[in-house]
Scaffold this motif. Structure first.
Motif, short mmCIF file in Angstrom:
data_model
loop_
_atom_site.label_atom_id
_atom_site.label_comp_id
_atom_site.label_asym_id
_atom_site.label_seq_id
_atom_site.Cartn_x
_atom_site.Cartn_y
_atom_site.Cartn_z
N ALA A 104 0.86 -1.19 0.00
CA ALA A 104 0.00 0.00 0.00
C ALA A 104 0.89 1.23 0.00
CB ALA A 104 -0.90 0.01 1.23
N PHE A 105 0.34 2.30 -0.50
CA PHE A 105 1.08 3.56 -0.46
C PHE A 105 0.08 4.70 -0.38
CE2 PHE A 105 0.42 2.23 -4.84
CZ PHE A 105 -0.18 3.33 -5.40
N GLY A 106 0.55 5.86 0.06
CA GLY A 106 -0.36 7.00 0.16
C GLY A 106 0.40 8.30 0.00
N MET A 107 -0.20 9.22 -0.77
CA MET A 107 0.48 10.51 -0.96
C MET A 107 -0.51 11.67 -0.90
SD MET A 107 1.23 10.18 -5.01
CE MET A 107 0.62 8.57 -5.50
N GLY A 108 0.01 12.84 -0.57
CA GLY A 108 -0.83 14.04 -0.52
C GLY A 108 -0.82 14.75 -1.86
N ILE A 109 -2.01 15.01 -2.38
CA ILE A 109 -2.09 15.67 -3.69
C ILE A 109 -1.69 17.14 -3.59
CG2 ILE A 109 -3.59 16.24 -5.64
CD1 ILE A 109 -5.42 14.02 -4.85
N ASP A 110 -2.13 17.80 -2.52
CA ASP A 110 -1.92 19.25 -2.39
C ASP A 110 -0.44 19.60 -2.45
OD1 ASP A 110 -4.81 20.22 -0.74
OD2 ASP A 110 -4.24 18.12 -0.94
N ARG A 111 0.35 18.84 -1.70
CA ARG A 111 1.79 19.16 -1.65
C ARG A 111 2.44 18.97 -3.00
NH1 ARG A 111 5.15 16.63 2.78
NH2 ARG A 111 6.67 17.69 1.49
N ILE A 112 2.01 17.94 -3.72
CA ILE A 112 2.57 17.72 -5.05
C ILE A 112 2.16 18.86 -5.99
CG2 ILE A 112 2.56 16.18 -7.07
CD1 ILE A 112 2.31 13.84 -5.13
N ALA A 113 0.92 19.32 -5.83
CA ALA A 113 0.45 20.45 -6.67
C ALA A 113 1.27 21.71 -6.39
CB ALA A 113 -1.03 20.71 -6.45
N LEU A 114 1.55 21.97 -5.11
CA LEU A 114 2.36 23.14 -4.75
C LEU A 114 3.72 23.06 -5.41
CD1 LEU A 114 1.82 23.74 -0.90
CD2 LEU A 114 0.41 24.45 -2.80
N LEU A 115 4.28 21.86 -5.35
CA LEU A 115 5.60 21.63 -5.89
C LEU A 115 5.64 21.82 -7.40
CD1 LEU A 115 7.61 20.52 -3.81
CD2 LEU A 115 7.24 18.26 -4.77
N LEU A 116 4.69 21.18 -8.08
CA LEU A 116 4.70 21.19 -9.53
C LEU A 116 4.40 22.57 -10.12
CD1 LEU A 116 2.96 17.83 -10.45
CD2 LEU A 116 5.39 18.38 -10.50
N TYR A 117 3.50 23.29 -9.48
CA TYR A 117 3.10 24.58 -10.05
C TYR A 117 3.76 25.76 -9.37
CZ TYR A 117 -0.31 21.82 -12.54
OH TYR A 117 -0.90 20.89 -13.36
N GLY A 118 4.65 25.49 -8.42
CA GLY A 118 5.35 26.58 -7.77
C GLY A 118 4.41 27.48 -6.99
N ILE A 119 3.45 26.87 -6.28
CA ILE A 119 2.51 27.64 -5.45
C ILE A 119 3.11 27.75 -4.05
CG2 ILE A 119 0.16 27.72 -4.53
CD1 ILE A 119 -0.55 25.76 -6.91
N SER A 120 3.09 28.96 -3.48
CA SER A 120 3.83 29.14 -2.23
C SER A 120 2.97 28.97 -0.98
CB SER A 120 4.46 30.53 -2.23
OG SER A 120 3.44 31.48 -2.42
N ASP A 121 1.65 28.93 -1.14
CA ASP A 121 0.81 28.89 0.04
C ASP A 121 -0.36 27.93 -0.18
OD1 ASP A 121 -1.08 29.44 2.09
OD2 ASP A 121 -0.27 31.48 2.30
N ILE A 122 -0.47 26.91 0.66
CA ILE A 122 -1.48 25.86 0.48
C ILE A 122 -2.90 26.41 0.57
CG2 ILE A 122 -1.70 25.13 2.90
CD1 ILE A 122 -1.62 22.22 1.88
N ARG A 123 -3.05 27.55 1.28
CA ARG A 123 -4.39 28.11 1.47
C ARG A 123 -5.00 28.61 0.17
NH1 ARG A 123 -2.30 31.49 6.61
NH2 ARG A 123 -0.58 31.67 5.12
N MET A 124 -4.11 28.96 -0.78
CA MET A 124 -4.61 29.41 -2.09
C MET A 124 -5.48 28.35 -2.76
SD MET A 124 -1.44 31.24 -3.91
CE MET A 124 -0.89 32.85 -3.44
N LEU A 125 -5.23 27.08 -2.43
CA LEU A 125 -5.96 25.99 -3.07
C LEU A 125 -7.43 25.96 -2.68
CD1 LEU A 125 -3.31 23.13 -2.76
CD2 LEU A 125 -3.87 24.46 -4.79
N SER A 126 -7.76 26.61 -1.56
CA SER A 126 -9.17 26.55 -1.14
C SER A 126 -9.80 27.93 -1.00
CB SER A 126 -9.29 25.76 0.17
OG SER A 126 -8.37 26.23 1.11
N GLU A 127 -9.14 28.96 -1.52
CA GLU A 127 -9.70 30.31 -1.40
C GLU A 127 -10.62 30.69 -2.54
OE1 GLU A 127 -6.24 32.68 -0.83
OE2 GLU A 127 -6.32 32.50 1.34
#
Ligand code: PHE
Length: 334
Positions: free
Chosen positions: A298-321
């Motif tokens: 089994a394995f598990g990963m967080g999508i949000d962190r990968i999205a931040l990384l790939l798109y160079g987003i600096s703040d996770i809160r932007m994803l839900s604003e």
């Protein structure tokens, strides 16, 4: 009667001619109305016949106008006098996909190519599926690894802290071989900051069959990271999860050697992207799968962190604003 035959024989080539005709018969001061006005002067025994005649005239005149107009319109259409049909139309405003969906869909795509299906489950879970079945009985210290939101009135009901709960449900309902990934939103009682949120998104994977080994796990992860990030190096670090044994943490090397089409804004180095391991025999037993016959990973990963990384987003809160200025930047990433 003679008017009716005049109506029937009438033909016109222009809008103006049709309009003159309409006014003559059906206009306010037209013939039809004149006849109606005369109606009361007609002798009683002729009223019926006279009435029918004006009605027939009225209907005939209206029908004529309608059919002449239709005819004229279709002729105009043929001639192209209807306006320039090649003219560009009003612009259509397109939406954009959310970066979480973009990354999630990409992960689903990559795993579906090697035979994984997608399974989903409830966000409001019971203790059994989120913890106990996963080898985390009550009072197990590892429960503290995931700060949990409980429903106040019932300690048995909670917001799922990971989508491992979906894997438990899947194992309870399906016989091996099992190859499934479970994407979804999860909740943890953590302080909200630029780096962490009280909800985020995961994709967890489960593979159960006869003779599944750690080498299968490692190869699957290497396939995934190569597809996801381009040619990439990974490393596995020993770790601990109650539901897997042995367990490991997966790091991807983020550097100049990583051939990816994304613009990296972070520096180089090893970056942790997921947890994994061989499914603990106790978990299989809890889900009515015989650990003597089957094994799995089994394995598990967080999508949000990968999205931040790939798109160079600096703040996770932007994803839900839901700031449109932010979301619109992903228009080209369909
Ligand atoms: N469920 C773990 C978490 O949420 C991730 C994980 C999944 C680890 C499967 C190992 C195996 O942190």
């Amino acid at each position: 009667k003679e008017y009716i035959s005049e109506v029937e024989e009438f033909s016109a080539k222009t809008k103006e001619e049709i309009e003159t005709f309409r006014i003559k018969f059906s206009g306010k001061k037209g013939l039809v109305n004149d006849f109606f006005a005369e109606f009361r002067n007609i002798a009683n025994d002729q009223k019926k016949e006279f009435g029918q005649a004006i009605n027939a005239l009225k209907v005939a005149a209206e029908d004529k106008v309608r059919s002449l107009k239709d005819e004229l319109e279709s002729k105009e259409e043929e001639k192209g006098t209807y306006g320039d049909l090649t003219r560009p139309s009003e612009p259509i405003t397109l939406g954009s996909r959310h970066p979480i969906s973009l990354v999630k869909n990409q992960i689903i795509d990559i795993f579906s190519r090697i035979g994984f299906n997608v399974s989903e489950g409830p966000e409001i879970e019971d203790d059994w599926h989120n913890f106990t079945a996963l080898n985390l009985p009550e009072y197990h210290p590892a429960r503290d690894m995931q700060d949990t939101f409980f429903i106040q009135t019932d300690p048995d009901i909670l917001l799922r802290t990971h989508t491992s709960s979906v894997q438990v449900r899947y194992m309870e309902e399906n016989k091996p071989p099992i190859r499934t990934i479970s994407p979804g939103r999860v909740y943890r009682n953590e302080a909200i900051s630029a780096r962490s949120h009280c909800f985020f998104h995961q994709v967890e994977g489960l593979y159960i069959d006869k003779d599944v080994s750690f080498a299968d796990l490692k190869q699957t992860l290497q396939y995934f990271t190569t597809e996801m990030f381009g040619k990439s190096k990974i490393r596995l670090r020993p770790s601990y999860f109650p539901f897997t044994e042995p367990s490991a943490e997966v790091d991807v090397y983020w550097g100049l050697e990583t051939e990816t089409d994304y613009k990296m804004t972070k520096g180089t180095g090893w970056l942790e992207i997921m947890g994994c391991g061989m499914v603990d025999p106790n978990v299989l037993k809890n889900c009515n799968i015989d650990p003597e016959e089957y094994s799995g990973f089994a394995f598990g990963m967080g999508i949000d962190r990968i999205a931040l990384l790939l798109y160079g987003i600096s703040d996770i809160r932007m994803l839900s604003e839901n700031d449109v200025r932010f979301l619109e930047q992903f228009k080209s990433a369909l």
